[in-house]
Design an enzyme around this catalytic site. Structure first.
Site, PDB file in Angstrom:
ATOM      1  N   ARG A 120       0.871  -1.167  -0.095  1.00  0.00           N
ATOM      2  CA  ARG A 120       0.086  -0.137  -0.152  1.00  0.00           C
ATOM      3  C   ARG A 120       0.893   1.176  -0.217  1.00  0.00           C
ATOM      4  O   ARG A 120       1.930   1.174   0.663  1.00  0.00           O
ATOM      5  CB  ARG A 120      -0.860   0.029   1.256  1.00  0.00           C
ATOM      6  CG  ARG A 120      -1.779  -0.988   1.219  1.00  0.00           C
ATOM      7  CD  ARG A 120      -2.793  -0.973   2.351  1.00  0.00           C
ATOM      8  NE  ARG A 120      -3.640   0.183   2.330  1.00  0.00           N
ATOM      9  CZ  ARG A 120      -3.464   1.059   3.203  1.00  0.00           C
ATOM     10  NH1 ARG A 120      -2.442   1.254   4.188  1.00  0.00           N
ATOM     11  NH2 ARG A 120      -4.176   2.293   3.236  1.00  0.00           N
ATOM     12  N   LYS A 185       4.483  -8.453  10.967  1.00  0.00           N
ATOM     13  CA  LYS A 185       3.718  -8.455   9.533  1.00  0.00           C
ATOM     14  C   LYS A 185       3.964  -9.940   9.184  1.00  0.00           C
ATOM     15  O   LYS A 185       5.217 -10.052   8.843  1.00  0.00           O
ATOM     16  CB  LYS A 185       4.130  -7.384   8.658  1.00  0.00           C
ATOM     17  CG  LYS A 185       3.108  -7.384   7.504  1.00  0.00           C
ATOM     18  CD  LYS A 185       3.300  -5.918   6.799  1.00  0.00           C
ATOM     19  CE  LYS A 185       2.517  -6.263   5.534  1.00  0.00           C
ATOM     20  NZ  LYS A 185       2.511  -4.899   4.827  1.00  0.00           N
ATOM     21  N   ARG A 320      -1.107   2.413  13.639  1.00  0.00           N
ATOM     22  CA  ARG A 320      -0.043   1.871  14.542  1.00  0.00           C
ATOM     23  C   ARG A 320      -0.474   1.848  15.870  1.00  0.00           C
ATOM     24  O   ARG A 320      -1.138   2.826  16.262  1.00  0.00           O
ATOM     25  CB  ARG A 320       1.282   2.869  14.251  1.00  0.00           C
ATOM     26  CG  ARG A 320       1.811   2.918  13.011  1.00  0.00           C
ATOM     27  CD  ARG A 320       2.832   1.336  12.826  1.00  0.00           C
ATOM     28  NE  ARG A 320       3.301   1.417  11.331  1.00  0.00           N
ATOM     29  CZ  ARG A 320       3.042   0.820  10.330  1.00  0.00           C
ATOM     30  NH1 ARG A 320       1.598   0.645  10.288  1.00  0.00           N
ATOM     31  NH2 ARG A 320       3.536   1.206   9.166  1.00  0.00           N
TER      32      ARG A 320
END
Length: 322
Positions: A120, A185, A320
């Site tokens: 992204r 991630k 975040r």
């Protein structure tokens, strides 16, 4: 010739230059030149005089036949698998280009390596050769952009389902399109659309999933990451992992077409890694602090701020932990 050479080296054992030359039908000097191409892919090649060449650890190459054989009966007939490419700029870009002659059904684009993989907001997606999964699935929707609300979250649910089938638990979702394991991630999703915004439109669902990331690549990743190898220890072949992802993705998309995001909302909420936590929502213009209250029926982020609970839709945003 390169495909034959990679298949021979995939076992991780030493192969003499003479044996490789015989298999390829070329001279030993030509074998050496082919080895330069192997190294250009980012693979490490050991060359030992008197023993030959080997790729330490071998190469977990994707196998198209085994991939299709691993599809569930209700999935196999719906997928048009494109040739597995060793290297391409981007599976999403290839899928978008393929819309010009898209037939009925959906197409699956897979690459061993991407040279211009994107996440992204134009971020680079690090794509080492034959290490992780980089694939794009095309899907046609008939009711325009309105029918796509919550789609990136639905893809996250599908990937969670596929991972659970492999025995991978404790994975959470991060709005709007990441999968995390203990706040690191594991996978990302990139959706791109072509067609009529109010009618028939084709969507590319791009997925990057970390399977066995070479540790020397970690310096190129700008956020905490994890791969299946660290989580599971012994990982099935990447071909088996990809089959599991597609077996979960196709029926979940069919469920989404019938019910919309609302039918899958509770499942996404249960895996929300930021539920009821203080967060910072960043857009191109603003940084907004609040408490994450999940998502609404359309997949918009619900953020509780001093002004009350507000809904934020997709776009140029990131999330975040505060």
């Amino acid at each position: 010739m390169l495909s034959v050479l990679l298949a021979l080296l995939a076992d991780g054992k030493f192969h003499s230059g003479q044996d490789l030359g015989n298999a390829l039908g070329v001279s030993r000097s030509a074998v050496w030149k082919q080895m330069q191409l192997v190294q250009a892919l980012g693979l490490e090649v050991y060359s030992v005089k008197g023993r030959g060449y080997r790729v330490p650890g071998g190469i977990d190459l994707l196998d198209a036949e085994k991939l299709v054989a691993g599809f569930d009966p209700g999935v196999a007939g719906k997928i048009e698998l494109q040739p597995v490419e060793y290297s391409m700029p981007s599976t999403n870009a290839a899928a978008l280009a393929g819309f010009a002659d898209l037939s009925a059904g959906c197409r699956l684009y897979v690459a061993e390596q991407q040279t211009a993989g994107r996440g992204r907001r134009g971020r680079q997606w690090v794509s080492p050769f034959a290490a992780n999964l980089y694939f794009s699935l095309t899907w046609q929707f008939t009711n325009g952009v309105a029918a796509l609300e919550g789609l990136s979250l639905v893809v996250g649910v599908a990937l969670l389902r596929g991972l659970r089938q492999l025995g991978v638990n404790d994975v959470s979702v991060k709005w709007p399109n990441d999968l995390l394991w203990r706040n690191r991630k594991l996978a990302g999703v990139l959706l791109e659309m072509a067609g009529d915004a109010s009618g028939d439109c084709n969507v590319v669902i791009g997925v990057g999933l970390n399977v066995n990331m070479p540790r020397q690549e970690m310096n190129d990743v700008d956020q905490p990451w994890v791969d299946l190898t660290e989580i599971m220890g012994k990982v099935p072949s990447r071909t088996e992992v990809l089959s599991a992802m597609i077996n979960a993705l196709v029926p979940t998309l069919e469920e989404f077409v019938k019910e919309g995001f609302s039918g899958l909302r509770d499942e996404w909420q249960a895996a929300n890694g930021f539920q009821d936590q203080p967060v910072v929502l960043q857009t191109a213009q603003h940084s907004i602090q609040g408490v994450c209250r999940g998502v609404n029926e359309t997949g918009a982020l619900l953020l509780e701020t001093g002004s009350g609970t507000e809904a934020f839709h997709g776009g140029e945003v990131s999330l975040r932990a505060s």
